[in-house]
Design a protein around this motif. Structure first.
Motif, mmCIF file in Angstrom:
data_model
loop_
_atom_site.group_PDB
_atom_site.id
_atom_site.type_symbol
_atom_site.label_atom_id
_atom_site.label_comp_id
_atom_site.label_asym_id
_atom_site.label_seq_id
_atom_site.Cartn_x
_atom_site.Cartn_y
_atom_site.Cartn_z
ATOM 1 N N HIS A 76 0.891 -1.105 0.095
ATOM 2 C CA HIS A 76 0.001 0.108 0.084
ATOM 3 C C HIS A 76 0.901 1.270 -0.077
ATOM 4 O O HIS A 76 1.756 1.157 0.764
ATOM 5 C CB HIS A 76 -0.850 -0.033 1.088
ATOM 6 N N VAL A 77 0.481 2.136 -0.814
ATOM 7 C CA VAL A 77 1.328 3.345 -0.990
ATOM 8 C C VAL A 77 0.571 4.595 -1.036
ATOM 9 O O VAL A 77 -0.671 4.775 -1.477
ATOM 10 C CB VAL A 77 2.385 3.386 -2.253
ATOM 11 N N SER A 78 0.910 5.426 -0.003
ATOM 12 C CA SER A 78 0.223 6.838 0.073
ATOM 13 C C SER A 78 1.005 7.849 -0.693
ATOM 14 O O SER A 78 2.183 8.023 -0.128
ATOM 15 C CB SER A 78 -0.100 7.134 1.318
ATOM 16 N N THR A 79 0.443 8.688 -1.605
ATOM 17 C CA THR A 79 1.307 9.730 -2.218
ATOM 18 C C THR A 79 0.454 10.899 -2.622
ATOM 19 O O THR A 79 -0.642 10.852 -2.265
ATOM 20 C CB THR A 79 1.797 9.452 -3.658
ATOM 21 N N THR B 204 -3.143 10.571 -2.782
ATOM 22 C CA THR B 204 -3.859 9.273 -3.645
ATOM 23 C C THR B 204 -3.134 8.185 -3.196
ATOM 24 O O THR B 204 -1.897 8.191 -2.574
ATOM 25 C CB THR B 204 -3.046 9.617 -5.111
ATOM 26 N N GLU B 205 -3.776 7.077 -3.067
ATOM 27 C CA GLU B 205 -3.277 5.971 -2.458
ATOM 28 C C GLU B 205 -3.420 4.700 -3.591
ATOM 29 O O GLU B 205 -4.139 4.568 -4.292
ATOM 30 C CB GLU B 205 -4.374 5.395 -1.249
ATOM 31 N N PHE B 206 -2.581 3.785 -3.592
ATOM 32 C CA PHE B 206 -2.619 2.627 -4.689
ATOM 33 C C PHE B 206 -1.938 1.720 -3.953
ATOM 34 O O PHE B 206 -1.172 1.838 -3.133
ATOM 35 C CB PHE B 206 -1.988 3.134 -5.889
ATOM 36 N N LEU B 207 -2.298 0.372 -4.367
ATOM 37 C CA LEU B 207 -1.610 -0.788 -4.250
ATOM 38 C C LEU B 207 -0.752 -1.385 -5.533
ATOM 39 O O LEU B 207 -1.232 -1.373 -6.567
ATOM 40 C CB LEU B 207 -2.799 -2.082 -3.823
ATOM 41 N N CYS B 208 0.362 -1.675 -5.123
ATOM 42 C CA CYS B 208 1.171 -2.265 -6.089
ATOM 43 C C CYS B 208 2.079 -3.127 -5.909
ATOM 44 O O CYS B 208 2.261 -3.899 -4.721
ATOM 45 C CB CYS B 208 2.245 -0.776 -6.629
#
Ligand code: FES
Ligand code: FES
Lengths: 160, 759
Positions: A5-8, A15-19
């Motif tokens: 999980h990344v918060s940027t 914006t958050e995304f999973l990568c």
């Protein structure tokens, strides 16, 4: 493999995304977040089409792991115009025909803005060396370099 | 020639797609997606030449997430039939084999199978599970080697065309071309000086920054949709139809914005495979090439050998010229050796010419068109030889060319007689340019060379629609690679007498406009421009009919001026002019929507000529060439949007500089490409170059309403010899092999130094 999980912040928006741990910022931007303005020409750091700003630093987004964006600020071409106002570089690129096919253009615009933010009085040679990491196969660079020099001159004029 | 005054043609407004392209909105090939799409990937041959004994896809098919696997078995066999593609021709039998290898893999990275899977990782894993049994064969990479007796044969049924008697044995020589004018044997007898040299060039890639990409979907009812980055979506449709046995109108191809092509995107690689994967999987699929795949498996321009012999009198009059050109076609016949031959001496009015061309296959990717296909290669030989001749005669190189320049009435070696052309004007402009009149800076030396391209017409369709408020949409069917929307809109605005921003150019998919041949050959502004002008004329004719109806007069009594219908004279009656907006507002009462359209096969493309001048410096220790000043001159007929004309000239010149100085394919002994990426395939970057000055010469093409000739191809023809000629004058060493890269140049200088010291 579990996703990370990344918060940027992207273009000012949280914006958050999973990568996947192996995914590049470029792939997340394009494939997951729908920000296809950043282009892929090589995936190996050699063409600059994927240029973005990461915490104010110019990077090739194909070479940066998405997980490294955690807590950082990303700026992409989609954030360059403000409201309905194009950035001076965007306007000048159109006016000077500094794009033909336009695939390299987002990368050149991001790189040129980064240059002018640190040096609004570059020589032609400085512009050429700063942009040497961005490939353009259509224009022969002439009109791109002229556009950047002209915007720099306009910036100096307004700053006076 | 006095230039007509136009309101819009020749101005430099912002391009219609400008804002989209500077904001990241514009959608290129890899930017299209569909819900539920699969990822397509291609398995490629690791061998340069091998028989494919068997392919076992069973393990890949069983992998969870894999939805389809295709091999050549899925594609029907094709007839031995030549069809045009872009500026070149291809054989359908070969096209299907290039898309997917059948009996043999003919070059490293030749596709042998493809998969569609739910993720990129699964698709890659599936490729690794495909078992291909190869029988490796001896391979041949070099064109001269491939022509030798006993060379490994790519196709055991390939009998050289154009040779009498017909050879009994197959070879790698697909074709011989003979192009003769006059009698060179007699001609050379009149010569007081003869210069003869051999040259070589290496293949170079078009180098578009956007890799090939497409998205394809075949629905349950057999309807196919494709989004593709291509120079010719109608060609994509046509090839998919042929290769997959699908009725043409069942396929709808939408061209995406295209990130460069230069001829390389006139070929189908991915689309037929993507459609077949979609058919087998029942899902849409996306396929994007990696840069490495682009370099290894999409068409480069050929390399080749050029032998040139020119004979002249002491005053510089050329009396005879010969040229023999052998070009690599890659794995299948079809190099641009024809245009290489026909363009070779097209700049000059020479009574006796003999040109022989060979089309040679070898274990490399099939070549594709690249800007003026073939012409830069023959010009490298011919224009270098012209420079040697000028040096030996102690003549100014431009004067030598002026003395022999082709003019209106000159009969070319390939048949046609030139109509109005502007080579003399271009040479004179070069001679009178500030660049040529000034001395090179200290340490710099100067080179000059010329170049020619036919320019192309062919099939185009266009339509012009008046919207309800009187604004106009121009619909055409050629992808815009370098500003063609702007030039089409300019001509339409000029013709209509309305403002440029009242005309919106749109590029339609294959189902929304009639057939258009590819964006290539410098044809769009000429041929599609002609179709646009004609469709606007059709629209104007309709507007006059509507005005006549409104006024109750005869349509012949109506004229069109400044965007309005007006009575032709007071005898017609006193009526206020009717604008497009007024005509549109009452269209329902006068006959319905107001549209115009046109379709044509454009004839009369105007040949283009260019002259380039360079000042450069050679570092004798490193062999590095520094370009100090560069000027490109060209007769473009009429520059519709001069900024994009200059852009074509600058871009072509720089590609040519890359071709001259750095770009080449490096193959290992095993026939594998060693430099399949931008790091080692070295294209020019901004810091390698100065500004590229341009001088536009305008000798209008009499066969186009605005005098358009075409621009894009010519500027890549002169640079190779321009640079070589300057290097020869800078160092005293005549380079005959490309590229003149630092290691090669320093080696040549080292080899020459002892000799020169001894002299
Ligand atoms: S795609 Fe990142 S540098 Fe080319
Ligand atoms: S405009 Fe096409 S690559 Fe730069």
């Amino acid at each position: 493999m579990a996703k990370t999980h990344v918060s940027t912040t992207i273009n000012g928006e949280p914006t958050e995304f999973l990568c996947e741990p192996s995914q590049a910022v470029l792939d997340v931007l394009r494939d997951q977040l729908g920000l296809t303005g950043t282009k892929e020409g090589c995936g190996s750091g050699d063409c600059g089409a994927c240029t973005i700003m990461l915490d104010g630093r110019m990077v090739c987004s194909c070479l940066v792991l998405a997980t490294e964006a955690e807590g950082k600020k990303i700026d992409t071409i989609e954030g360059m115009a403000k409201g309905d106002q194009l950035h001076a570089l965007q306007k000048k690129f159109i006016e000077f025909a500094a794009l033909q096919c336009g695939i390299c253009t987002p990368g050149f615009l991001m790189a040129s803005r980064a240059l002018l933010e640190r040096n609004n009085n570059p020589t032609e040679t400085e512009v050429r060396y700063w942009l040497a990491g961005n490939l353009c196969r259509c224009t022969g660079y002439d009109k791109i370099v002229r556009a950047v020099m002209e915007v720099a001159a306009d910036m100096r004029e307004t700053a006076r | 020639m006095s230039k007509q005054k136009y309101k819009w043609v020749g101005t430099r407004p912002d391009r219609p797609d400008g804002a989209d392209k500077v904001t990241g909105r514009a959608r290129f090939g890899a930017d299209f997606n569909m819900p539920g799409q699969l990822v397509g990937k291609v398995l490629r041959s690791p061998h340069a030449h091998a028989i494919i004994k068997s392919i076992d896809t069973s393990a890949a098919e069983k992998l969870p997430g894999v939805k389809a696997v295709v091999t050549a078995k899925d594609f029907p066999e094709q007839p031995n039939l030549i069809v045009p593609t872009g500026e070149m021709q291809v054989n359908l039998r070969d096209v299907t084999r290039n898309v997917m290898a059948r009996e043999k893999a003919l070059y490293e990275s030749h596709p042998v199978a493809a998969v569609a899977a739910t993720t990129d990782a699964i698709a890659s894993a599936a490729l690794a599970l495909i078992k291909v049994e190869y029988q490796v064969l001896p391979h041949v990479i070099d064109v001269a080697e491939a022509m030798k007796e006993g060379a490994p044969l790519l196709h055991d049924n390939l009998i050289t065309e154009g040779v009498k008697p017909v050879p009994t044995k197959p070879s790698n020589i697909a074709k011989r071309i003979d192009n003769v004018k006059g009698d060179t044997d007699a001609g050379f007898k009149q010569a007081e000086i003869v210069v003869e040299r051999d040259y070589t060039t290496q293949p170079v890639h078009q180098g578009y920054i956007e890799p090939h990409a497409c998205l394809a979907s075949m629905a349950e009812d057999g309807q196919v949709q494709i989004w593709s980055t291509t120079q010719g979506h109608f060609q994509v449709r046509g090839f998919c139809s042929r290769l997959l046995n699908i009725e043409t109108s069942q396929i709808r191809v939408t061209p995406t914005e295209i990130g460069g092509g230069f001829g390389g995107k006139t070929v189908v690689y991915l689309e037929p495979v993507a459609v077949m994967l979609s058919k087998k999987s029942g899902k849409p699929g996306k396929r994007v090439m990696s840069r490495e795949e682009v370099v290894r498996a999409s068409g480069p321009a050929p390399g080749g050998t050029v032998h040139v012999k020119i004979g002249a009198r002491k005053d510089g009059t050329i009396v005879a010229a010969e040229c023999t050109i052998a070009l690599q076609a890659g794995a299948f016949p079809g190099s641009p050796v024809g245009p290489a031959c026909w363009t070779s001496f097209a700049c000059y009015d020479i009574p006796n010419i003999k040109v022989i061309g060979y089309d040679v296959v070898s274990n490399r990717p099939k070549v594709a068109a690249y800007r003026a296909p073939g012409a830069p290669i023959s010009a490298w030989g011919v224009e270098s030889t012209m420079d040697i001749l000028a040096q030996e005669l102690r003549m100014d190189p431009i004067d030598l060319r002026l003395k022999n320049a082709a003019k209106k009435g000159t009969k070319t070696s390939y048949g046609p007689v030139f109509d109005t052309i502007g080579f003399v004007e271009t040479l004179e402009a070069a001679k009178n340019s500030e660049h040529y009149k000034s001395k090179p800076k200290p340490g710099m030396a100067r080179g000059v060379a010329a170049g020619f391209w036919f320019n192309v017409g062919a099939d185009s369709s266009a339509a012009a629609h008046v919207a309800e408020d009187g604004t106009v949409t121009i619909i055409s069917g050629n992808p815009d690679i370098g500003g063609s929307r702007a030039s089409l809109a300019l001509m339409a605005a000029e013709e209509l007498g309305v403002d440029y921003d009242k005309v919106r150019p749109v590029i339609a998919d294959t189902s929304s406009i009639g057939f258009n041949f590819v964006t290539g050959g410098s044809r769009v502004t000429f041929a599609t421009g002609l179709a646009v002008v004609n469709s606007v004329r059709d629209l104007v004719r309709e507007c006059k009919v509507r005005a006549a109806k409104t006024w109750g007069v005869d349509p012949d009594g109506v004229i069109w001026e400044n965007g309005c219908a007006k009575p032709a004279g007071s005898n017609v009656g006193e009526f206020e002019p009717l604008s497009l907006a007024q005509l549109a507002a009452t269209a329902g009462k006068t006959g319905g929507p107001i549209n115009g359209h046109n379709q044509l096969n454009a004839q009369g493309a105007g040949p283009g000529f260019g002259v380039h001048i360079v000042d450069l410096k050679v570092d004798r220790d490193t062999g590095i060439v520094e370009i100090g000043r560069y000027t490109a001159l060209q007769d473009v007929g009429t520059a519709i949007h001069p900024s994009y004309v200059e852009g074509q000239m600058q871009g072509g010149a720089v590609q040519g500089i890359g071709w001259a100085l750095n770009e080449e394919y490096i193959y290992s002994a095993k026939g594998k490409l060693d430099n399949a990426g931008f790091l080692d395939y070295r294209m020019p970057v901004a810091s390698d170059l100065p500004m590229i000055e341009t001088i536009i010469v305008e000798v209008p093409n009499p066969h186009h309403p605005y005098g358009v000739r075409g621009v894009g191809e010519v500027p890549i023809v002169p640079p190779l010899a321009t640079v070589g000629n300057a290097i020869a004058r800078a160092t005293g060493v005549r380079m005959t092999d490309l590229p003149m890269s630092p290691p090669r140049l320093s080696a040549a200088l080292d080899a020459a130094t002892p000799r020169m010291a001894a002299e």
